[in-house]
Design a protein around this motif. Structure first.
Motif, PDB file in Angstrom:
ATOM      1  N   GLN A 323       4.776 -34.273  14.629  1.00  0.00           N
ATOM      2  CA  GLN A 323       6.082 -34.201  13.981  1.00  0.00           C
ATOM      3  C   GLN A 323       6.477 -32.747  13.715  1.00  0.00           C
ATOM      4  O   GLN A 323       7.652 -32.369  13.860  1.00  0.00           O
ATOM      5  CB  GLN A 323       6.068 -34.987  12.675  1.00  0.00           C
ATOM      6  N   GLN A 326       7.783 -31.335  16.897  1.00  0.00           N
ATOM      7  CA  GLN A 326       9.129 -31.820  17.192  1.00  0.00           C
ATOM      8  C   GLN A 326      10.169 -31.107  16.334  1.00  0.00           C
ATOM      9  O   GLN A 326      11.271 -30.790  16.807  1.00  0.00           O
ATOM     10  CB  GLN A 326       9.184 -33.335  16.958  1.00  0.00           C
ATOM     11  N   ILE A 327       9.833 -30.824  15.066  1.00  0.00           N
ATOM     12  CA  ILE A 327      10.761 -30.109  14.186  1.00  0.00           C
ATOM     13  C   ILE A 327      11.029 -28.701  14.724  1.00  0.00           C
ATOM     14  O   ILE A 327      12.173 -28.217  14.729  1.00  0.00           O
ATOM     15  CB  ILE A 327      10.194 -30.071  12.751  1.00  0.00           C
ATOM     16  N   MET A 329      10.768 -27.648  17.866  1.00  0.00           N
ATOM     17  CA  MET A 329      11.551 -27.699  19.097  1.00  0.00           C
ATOM     18  C   MET A 329      13.009 -28.057  18.818  1.00  0.00           C
ATOM     19  O   MET A 329      13.924 -27.505  19.446  1.00  0.00           O
ATOM     20  CB  MET A 329      10.927 -28.703  20.072  1.00  0.00           C
ATOM     21  N   ASP A 330      13.261 -28.950  17.873  1.00  0.00           N
ATOM     22  CA  ASP A 330      14.648 -29.300  17.539  1.00  0.00           C
ATOM     23  C   ASP A 330      15.381 -28.120  16.915  1.00  0.00           C
ATOM     24  O   ASP A 330      16.588 -27.925  17.145  1.00  0.00           O
ATOM     25  CB  ASP A 330      14.670 -30.499  16.585  1.00  0.00           C
ATOM     26  N   ALA A 331      14.660 -27.329  16.132  1.00  0.00           N
ATOM     27  CA  ALA A 331      15.305 -26.190  15.478  1.00  0.00           C
ATOM     28  C   ALA A 331      15.714 -25.118  16.485  1.00  0.00           C
ATOM     29  O   ALA A 331      16.707 -24.403  16.267  1.00  0.00           O
ATOM     30  CB  ALA A 331      14.369 -25.598  14.421  1.00  0.00           C
ATOM     31  N   LYS A 332      15.001 -24.992  17.581  1.00  0.00           N
ATOM     32  CA  LYS A 332      15.275 -23.958  18.570  1.00  0.00           C
ATOM     33  C   LYS A 332      15.844 -24.510  19.876  1.00  0.00           C
ATOM     34  O   LYS A 332      15.987 -23.759  20.847  1.00  0.00           O
ATOM     35  CB  LYS A 332      13.997 -23.165  18.873  1.00  0.00           C
ATOM     36  N   GLY A 333      16.163 -25.807  19.920  1.00  0.00           N
ATOM     37  CA  GLY A 333      16.747 -26.376  21.134  1.00  0.00           C
ATOM     38  C   GLY A 333      15.793 -26.401  22.301  1.00  0.00           C
ATOM     39  O   GLY A 333      16.204 -26.162  23.444  1.00  0.00           O
ATOM     40  N   GLY A 335      12.632 -28.237  24.652  1.00  0.00           N
ATOM     41  CA  GLY A 335      12.169 -29.520  25.156  1.00  0.00           C
ATOM     42  C   GLY A 335      10.734 -29.415  25.613  1.00  0.00           C
ATOM     43  O   GLY A 335      10.142 -28.329  25.648  1.00  0.00           O
ATOM     44  N   LYS A 348      15.837 -26.927  26.599  1.00  0.00           N
ATOM     45  CA  LYS A 348      16.182 -28.232  27.171  1.00  0.00           C
ATOM     46  C   LYS A 348      16.974 -28.100  28.468  1.00  0.00           C
ATOM     47  O   LYS A 348      16.769 -28.877  29.409  1.00  0.00           O
ATOM     48  CB  LYS A 348      16.973 -29.051  26.152  1.00  0.00           C
TER      49      LYS A 348
END
Length: 719
Positions: A323, A326-327, A329-333, A335, A348
């Motif tokens: 988790q 994933q946090i 990667m989501d914060a920096k765009g 994949g 991504k």
């Protein structure tokens, strides 16, 4: 700063296994010892070899678990002498093997990728476990000398008992007592239910029931057991978020269903985050360095793209590492693509572009890949129908110009050979394998259903009638003068079963008189019933005055009719699953029809007993029936032709296999009370009964339609 928690459960597990191993040494020399476990391929079949210190006297008992795919074998009085409990094989369908040692036996569990059958063979001090072909591929030969473990149970053996217990942790335990340990068991999950099937088994009548266990406070709510052909089907209905496990001990099979435990310390209770927890606290750290920290924690190989840049400030406490990743990667765009234990992390857009290029390259290779032609022999399905399934309805039998295919590539095409029922497909090797898998699922025998209908028509009639005739006459009209034949006065009583005229009922001194020109009836209201064709019983009385040559007659008539009748019609037929079937019997009656040009033609109208049905077998073994039942009979004859009396039922119903249901019924009752009388005179008390008749009739008709469907197995219909 990294905080890695030590799992207390892992410590207890390690200590328990060590204690179990120490206890197991107490009987290490009481029987044989397992020395090694290995896997290899022999004649195209996958084999697991278990080497022991002493030869086995008999094949060990075992069972198969479908999910997860496992094979378990029990070795009585045998210990584990390998020094370890896990053996990694990773070959074909084999994943690994585990040995668990108990007080009096050892259990070998073979972990598979897909569930399959197996056979065993003893060779000296070794036991060979030969796995069957996955998906029923007949091209893989099986050794002739081997026997399946469930071959010991060729006849259907009854289950002894089905019980339910509540575990100490609130788990529901379904305990099934088997006749022997060779019964094959198949377990699968469907929505909120567990389906447990016991192969080649029978269920006594006392165990065919539904157990409501909702009061035990476990996830299990209902347990339903039924006979389904040559197997016993058990449905375990549960509520909530639960998990299950199954194991067998000798002749006892146990299924445990327990509630999933919720970790309150987990940041997200949703699915997908199962990694070990960590804590991170960084100020303005580079993303590449942060990913390296996670790689060191998880022992994963992380490859970071050169386009990954930037810094990040974060504080995470007791968060699963997947988790946390994933946090970030989501914060920096970013994949991620995973291949084994290697993670490739990039923006991504870059990953999407790489994925697109891979797909385009695969399509280009597919357009250049050489084609092959392969034939498929179909056993149950028709090749022409399978050809339609593979191609579109407007594409004909090939994939030429202007033709689009459903399962084949643009270059692929197929033809059907009805004479030999073969299908010839030309396409790429990968697509041919997909077609083979598709035909394997479609070319299966269709189950059949026996449908029996019973139409019962019952009729009950009752009638009662009371009537009277009152009349008189003058004998002088027949004698031509007064006095007549010197007849003296007197009274006579005459009784008859069907006297039609009271004047003829009286006789005097051996003479009888007719009413021709003598007299007539003043009141003529005899008893009569529409439900009875015969005449009524009567009592007649005549009063004669010889001096006046006149007489008075009275006739009382009464009748009562009680009748019962029953007509039973029982059409039956057999049809395949989801195939419409029709059976009818009756008569066609002609009638005249006037054509538009004025000509008269003869047409026919059917009066038949008809059963039309389309069955559908559900996954639970029940049967859905689309029914159209017709029961016609000849009615009255009119000037236009013969009328048809019809009884018609059309409906859809869900019926248990072998059960009986009443799909419809018609009940009619007609009651009639009628009184005929002479005006004014019929209203006189008491004497008014001589001037009236009473009729009471009752008619009851009832029609019931019973339906009994039965799924036909290899041994005939289930009864």
């Amino acid at each position: 700063m990294i905080i890695k928690k030590i799992n207390l459960r892992e410590k207890l597990w390690t200590a328990g296994m060590a204690l179990f191993a120490v206890m197991g040494t107490t009987f290490a020399h009481a029987g044989g010892v397992i020395q090694s476990v290995s896997g290899f391929t022999q004649s195209g079949a996958e084999v697991v070899r278990i080497d022991l210190s002493e030869p086995l006297t008999e094949v060990p008992a075992g069972f198969v678990v479908q999910s997860p795919a496992r094979i378990a074998l029990d070795f009585p009085d045998v210990s584990n002498g390998t020094g370890r409990s896990t053996f990694d094989i990773n070959q074909g369908n084999l994943k690994s093997a585990n040995i668990a040692q108990g007080a009096s036996r050892s259990r070998l569990v073979i972990n598979l990728k897909q569930a399959t059958t197996y056979s065993t063979e003893i060779q000296g001090n070794s036991l060979l476990v030969i796995l069957g072909a996955v998906g029923g591929n007949a091209s893989v030969p099986m050794p002739v000398a081997t026997k399946f473990a469930e071959d010991h149970n060729r006849d259907s053996l009854p289950l002894k008992d089905v019980d339910f217990r509540r575990g100490a942790d609130g788990a529901g335990r379904v305990v099934v007592s088997l006749t022997n340990s060779q019964v094959g068991v198949d377990i699968k999950q469907q929505n909120k239910s567990l389906i447990v099937e016991f192969m080649r088994s029978s269920l006594p009548e006392g165990l065919r029931r539904r157990l409501d266990v909702s009061d035990f406070g476990t996830p299990v709510q209902m347990i339903s057991s039924s006979q389904d052909g040559e197997r016993v089907r058990m449905v375990i209905d549960s509520v909530g978020d639960w998990t299950h496990s199954a194991y067998q001990s000798d002749n006892q099979f146990v299924v445990e269903v327990r509630q999933k435990k919720v970790d309150l310390n987990k940041l997200s209770q949703g699915p997908g985050y199962t990694g070990e927890k960590l804590s991170l606290n960084f100020q303005n750290i580079e993303v590449r360095s942060l990913l390296q920290v996670i790689a060191d924690f998880t022992n994963f190989n992380i490859v970071t793209s050169d386009t990954v840049t930037g810094s990040l400030t974060l504080r995470l406490k007791d968060v699963p590492w997947d988790q946390a990743l994933q946090i970030i990667m989501d914060a920096k765009g970013l994949g991620m693509r995973k291949s084994g234990t290697v993670l490739w992390i990039a923006p991504k857009d870059e990953i999407d572009e790489r994925t697109k290029k891979d797909f385009e390259a695969a399509q280009a290779i597919e357009r250049l890949e050489p084609l092959r032609t392969q034939s498929y022999q179909l056993n149950y399905a028709k090749a022409t129908e399978m050809l339609t399934q593979l191609t579109t309805s407007g594409g004909g039998s090939g994939g030429g110009a202007g033709t689009t295919t459903r399962f084949l590539t643009n270059r692929g095409h197929a033809i059907a050979e009805p004479r030999t029922n073969q299908l010839f497909v030309t396409d790429t090797p990968s697509k041919l394998e997909e077609v083979r898998q598709l035909l394997m699922n479609l070319d299966v025998p269709v189950r059949q259903v026996l449908i029996e209908a019973r139409i019962v028509e019952a009729r009950d009639t009752f009638g009662r009638s009371l009537g009277v005739k009152l009349g008189g006459g003058d004998l002088r009209a027949s004698n031509g003068g007064d006095g007549g034949y010197g007849i003296g006065g007197g009274n006579r009583v005459a009784l008859g079963s069907n006297t039609t005229n009271a004047n003829a009922a009286a006789g005097v001194n051996g003479y009888s008189y007719s009413n021709s020109g003598v007299g007539g009836n003043f009141v003529n209201l005899p008893a009569s019933l529409s439900t009875m064709a015969g005449g009524a019983g009567s009592f007649a009385l005549s009063i004669f005055n010889s001096a006046a040559n006149r007489f008075l007659t009275l006739e009382l008539s009464a009748m009562e009719a009680d009748g019962q009748g029953k007509i039973v019609s029982s059409p039956r037929l057999i049809t395949a699953d989801q195939t419409k079937a029709l059976i009818e019997q009756g008569t066609e009656y002609p009638y005249s029809v006037t054509a538009p040009n004025g000509a008269t033609t003869i047409s026919f109208k059917k009066a038949v007993l008809k059963l039309e049905v389309t069955p559908q077998i559900t996954p639970e073994g029940n049967i859905i029936l689309d029914l159209d039942v017709n029961k016609d009979s000849r009615g009255e004859t009119t000037t236009q032709g013969v009328a048809i009396d019809t009884k018609h039922v059309k409906t859809q119903v869900l019926v248990e296999n072998g059960g009986t249901v009443v799909i419809g019924g018609i009940f009619t009752m007609e009651e009639t009370n009628q009184e005929n009388k002479v005006p004014f005179l019929g209203d006189v008390p008491v004497l008014g009964n001589l001037f009236k008749n009473r009729t009471r009739e009752s008619t009851k008709n009832e029609v019931l339609v019973f339906i009994t469907p039965k799924v036909i197995s290899d041994r005939g219909p289930v009864r």
